[in-house]
Design a protein around this motif. Sequence first.
Motif, PDB file in Angstrom:
ATOM      1  N   ALA A  67     -47.360 -15.793  -9.128  1.00 40.98           N
ATOM      2  CA  ALA A  67     -47.403 -15.749 -10.421  1.00 40.98           C
ATOM      3  C   ALA A  67     -46.394 -16.832 -11.142  1.00 40.98           C
ATOM      4  O   ALA A  67     -45.445 -16.688 -11.904  1.00 40.98           O
ATOM      5  N   PHE A  68     -46.315 -17.934 -10.509  1.00 37.22           N
ATOM      6  CA  PHE A  68     -45.490 -19.219 -11.074  1.00 37.22           C
ATOM      7  C   PHE A  68     -46.456 -20.459 -11.124  1.00 37.22           C
ATOM      8  O   PHE A  68     -47.467 -20.552 -10.551  1.00 37.22           O
ATOM      9  N   PRO A  69     -46.134 -21.302 -11.862  1.00 37.80           N
ATOM     10  CA  PRO A  69     -46.875 -22.753 -11.994  1.00 37.80           C
ATOM     11  C   PRO A  69     -46.927 -23.381 -10.836  1.00 37.80           C
ATOM     12  O   PRO A  69     -46.046 -23.373  -9.775  1.00 37.80           O
ATOM     13  N   ARG A  70     -47.958 -24.169 -10.443  1.00 37.97           N
ATOM     14  CA  ARG A  70     -48.381 -24.937  -9.340  1.00 37.97           C
ATOM     15  C   ARG A  70     -47.207 -25.864  -8.901  1.00 37.97           C
ATOM     16  O   ARG A  70     -46.880 -25.653  -7.681  1.00 37.97           O
ATOM     17  N   LEU A  71     -46.557 -26.501  -9.715  1.00 34.45           N
ATOM     18  CA  LEU A  71     -45.661 -27.634  -9.192  1.00 34.45           C
ATOM     19  C   LEU A  71     -44.231 -26.734  -8.562  1.00 34.45           C
ATOM     20  O   LEU A  71     -43.782 -27.056  -7.629  1.00 34.45           O
ATOM     21  N   VAL A  72     -44.021 -25.775  -9.264  1.00 27.37           N
ATOM     22  CA  VAL A  72     -42.887 -24.931  -8.879  1.00 27.37           C
ATOM     23  C   VAL A  72     -43.220 -24.324  -7.554  1.00 27.37           C
ATOM     24  O   VAL A  72     -42.387 -24.260  -6.580  1.00 27.37           O
ATOM     25  N   VAL A  73     -44.346 -23.712  -7.361  1.00 31.32           N
ATOM     26  CA  VAL A  73     -44.944 -23.160  -6.147  1.00 31.32           C
ATOM     27  C   VAL A  73     -44.948 -24.178  -4.925  1.00 31.32           C
ATOM     28  O   VAL A  73     -44.327 -23.931  -3.877  1.00 31.32           O
ATOM     29  N   PHE A  74     -45.449 -25.198  -5.215  1.00 28.97           N
ATOM     30  CA  PHE A  74     -45.625 -26.450  -4.376  1.00 28.97           C
ATOM     31  C   PHE A  74     -44.130 -26.883  -3.873  1.00 28.97           C
ATOM     32  O   PHE A  74     -43.994 -26.809  -2.505  1.00 28.97           O
ATOM     33  N   ARG A  75     -43.353 -27.174  -5.015  1.00 33.12           N
ATOM     34  CA  ARG A  75     -41.974 -27.586  -4.442  1.00 33.12           C
ATOM     35  C   ARG A  75     -41.306 -26.512  -3.682  1.00 33.12           C
ATOM     36  O   ARG A  75     -40.440 -26.887  -2.668  1.00 33.12           O
ATOM     37  N   ALA A  76     -41.348 -25.276  -4.081  1.00 36.39           N
ATOM     38  CA  ALA A  76     -40.683 -24.423  -3.247  1.00 36.39           C
ATOM     39  C   ALA A  76     -41.264 -24.204  -1.764  1.00 36.39           C
ATOM     40  O   ALA A  76     -40.099 -24.175  -0.927  1.00 36.39           O
ATOM     41  N   TYR A  77     -42.473 -24.173  -1.731  1.00 35.31           N
ATOM     42  CA  TYR A  77     -42.882 -24.074  -0.237  1.00 35.31           C
ATOM     43  C   TYR A  77     -42.672 -25.316   0.626  1.00 35.31           C
ATOM     44  O   TYR A  77     -41.882 -25.229   1.698  1.00 35.31           O
ATOM     45  N   ARG A  78     -42.486 -26.523   0.017  1.00 31.42           N
ATOM     46  CA  ARG A  78     -42.409 -27.610   0.526  1.00 31.42           C
ATOM     47  C   ARG A  78     -40.829 -27.748   0.766  1.00 31.42           C
ATOM     48  O   ARG A  78     -40.475 -28.135   1.903  1.00 31.42           O
ATOM     49  N   ASP A  79     -39.899 -27.462  -0.036  1.00 32.00           N
ATOM     50  CA  ASP A  79     -38.461 -27.952  -0.154  1.00 32.00           C
ATOM     51  C   ASP A  79     -37.534 -26.766   0.389  1.00 32.00           C
ATOM     52  O   ASP A  79     -36.427 -27.049   0.633  1.00 32.00           O
ATOM     53  N   ASP A  80     -37.957 -25.471   0.036  1.00 29.57           N
ATOM     54  CA  ASP A  80     -37.143 -24.510   0.376  1.00 29.57           C
ATOM     55  C   ASP A  80     -37.518 -23.429   1.457  1.00 29.57           C
ATOM     56  O   ASP A  80     -37.158 -22.341   1.677  1.00 29.57           O
ATOM     57  N   LEU A  81     -38.420 -23.936   2.277  1.00 26.70           N
ATOM     58  CA  LEU A  81     -38.877 -23.056   3.445  1.00 26.70           C
ATOM     59  C   LEU A  81     -38.048 -22.419   4.203  1.00 26.70           C
ATOM     60  O   LEU A  81     -38.270 -21.165   4.467  1.00 26.70           O
ATOM     61  N   PRO A  82     -36.815 -23.102   4.697  1.00 31.04           N
ATOM     62  CA  PRO A  82     -35.748 -22.074   5.396  1.00 31.04           C
ATOM     63  C   PRO A  82     -35.487 -20.982   4.452  1.00 31.04           C
ATOM     64  O   PRO A  82     -34.968 -19.856   4.878  1.00 31.04           O
ATOM     65  N   LYS A  83     -35.262 -20.978   3.171  1.00 36.48           N
ATOM     66  CA  LYS A  83     -34.829 -20.087   2.559  1.00 36.48           C
ATOM     67  C   LYS A  83     -35.865 -18.899   2.114  1.00 36.48           C
ATOM     68  O   LYS A  83     -35.512 -17.908   1.789  1.00 36.48           O
ATOM     69  N   LEU A  84     -36.881 -19.164   2.642  1.00 43.39           N
ATOM     70  CA  LEU A  84     -38.055 -18.262   2.466  1.00 43.39           C
ATOM     71  C   LEU A  84     -38.192 -17.108   3.677  1.00 43.39           C
ATOM     72  O   LEU A  84     -38.665 -15.998   3.383  1.00 43.39           O
ATOM     73  N   VAL A  85     -37.261 -17.338   4.688  1.00 42.62           N
ATOM     74  CA  VAL A  85     -37.257 -16.592   5.946  1.00 42.62           C
ATOM     75  C   VAL A  85     -36.952 -15.011   5.549  1.00 42.62           C
ATOM     76  O   VAL A  85     -37.737 -13.995   6.067  1.00 42.62           O
ATOM     77  N   PRO A  86     -35.939 -14.594   4.534  1.00 39.44           N
ATOM     78  CA  PRO A  86     -35.863 -13.145   4.334  1.00 39.44           C
ATOM     79  C   PRO A  86     -37.063 -12.635   3.730  1.00 39.44           C
ATOM     80  O   PRO A  86     -37.088 -11.336   3.733  1.00 39.44           O
ATOM     81  N   TYR A  87     -38.226 -13.403   3.290  1.00 37.91           N
ATOM     82  CA  TYR A  87     -39.201 -12.828   2.320  1.00 37.91           C
ATOM     83  C   TYR A  87     -40.377 -12.776   3.429  1.00 37.91           C
ATOM     84  O   TYR A  87     -41.552 -12.335   3.041  1.00 37.91           O
ATOM     85  N   LEU A  88     -40.243 -13.310   4.699  1.00 33.17           N
ATOM     86  CA  LEU A  88     -41.291 -13.386   5.649  1.00 33.17           C
ATOM     87  C   LEU A  88     -40.994 -12.521   6.938  1.00 33.17           C
ATOM     88  O   LEU A  88     -40.355 -12.703   7.759  1.00 33.17           O
ATOM     89  N   PRO A  89     -41.533 -11.185   6.957  1.00 34.09           N
ATOM     90  CA  PRO A  89     -41.183 -10.275   8.086  1.00 34.09           C
ATOM     91  C   PRO A  89     -41.618 -10.585   9.329  1.00 34.09           C
ATOM     92  O   PRO A  89     -40.605 -10.178  10.276  1.00 34.09           O
ATOM     93  N   ASN A  90     -42.132 -11.582   9.746  1.00 31.31           N
ATOM     94  CA  ASN A  90     -42.670 -11.993  10.994  1.00 31.31           C
ATOM     95  C   ASN A  90     -42.038 -13.363  11.438  1.00 31.31           C
ATOM     96  O   ASN A  90     -42.612 -13.876  12.398  1.00 31.31           O
ATOM     97  N   VAL A  91     -41.090 -13.898  10.810  1.00 33.11           N
ATOM     98  CA  VAL A  91     -40.296 -15.230  10.955  1.00 33.11           C
ATOM     99  C   VAL A  91     -38.880 -14.971  11.249  1.00 33.11           C
ATOM    100  O   VAL A  91     -38.402 -14.357  10.092  1.00 33.11           O
ATOM    101  N   ARG A  92     -38.240 -15.233  12.005  1.00 30.02           N
ATOM    102  CA  ARG A  92     -36.842 -15.072  12.453  1.00 30.02           C
ATOM    103  C   ARG A  92     -36.140 -16.410  11.885  1.00 30.02           C
ATOM    104  O   ARG A  92     -34.922 -16.137  11.239  1.00 30.02           O
TER     105      ARG A  92
END
Length: 178
Positions: free
Chosen positions: A10-35
Amino acid sequence: MDLRADSRIAFPRLVVFRAYRDDLPKLVPYLPNVRSIDVKSREDHGSIAKLVNIWHGGGEIPKAAQAVLSEKMLSWTDHATWNEDDFTCAWRMETHAFTEAVRCEGTNRFLADGDGATRLEIRGVLSIDGKAIRGVPGFLAGKIAHTVEDFLVKRIEPNLAEMGAGLGRYLEAVSTKS
């Protein structure tokens, strides 16, 4: 075998794209199967970014299984080419165990999905060459490879879908802090 996962975020495409690309290590707390996710390298060339990330999985694997599975079996290197012009990411995973036997690659597409939302489509292929796994008799190689591919696809696809959900939770958390 084909890998497929779709998510609506539920966020705009550019925001989602850049977050996935640029903030990947910050996503770890939201990914239960990734340490953890370690950025090994990044090269930017205009709208193209080439990243190499090392992923360390194993978040919700039972303790008994963790004792049997080595760090190599739970880690992989992700080679990704992000194209902001067409909102795609072409990726290739290199496993740290059985590297010569496993091929896994694909493309993520980020599509505008009405009302400022994004549809993330992950498409890929996983194949295993049973003949390249030491200790597997040649006459069983094809059957074992197909069985392992089927098992892995059933494990990987929910994790790919969880990536979209985790990305959405991350963006919600970031947007409430702003």
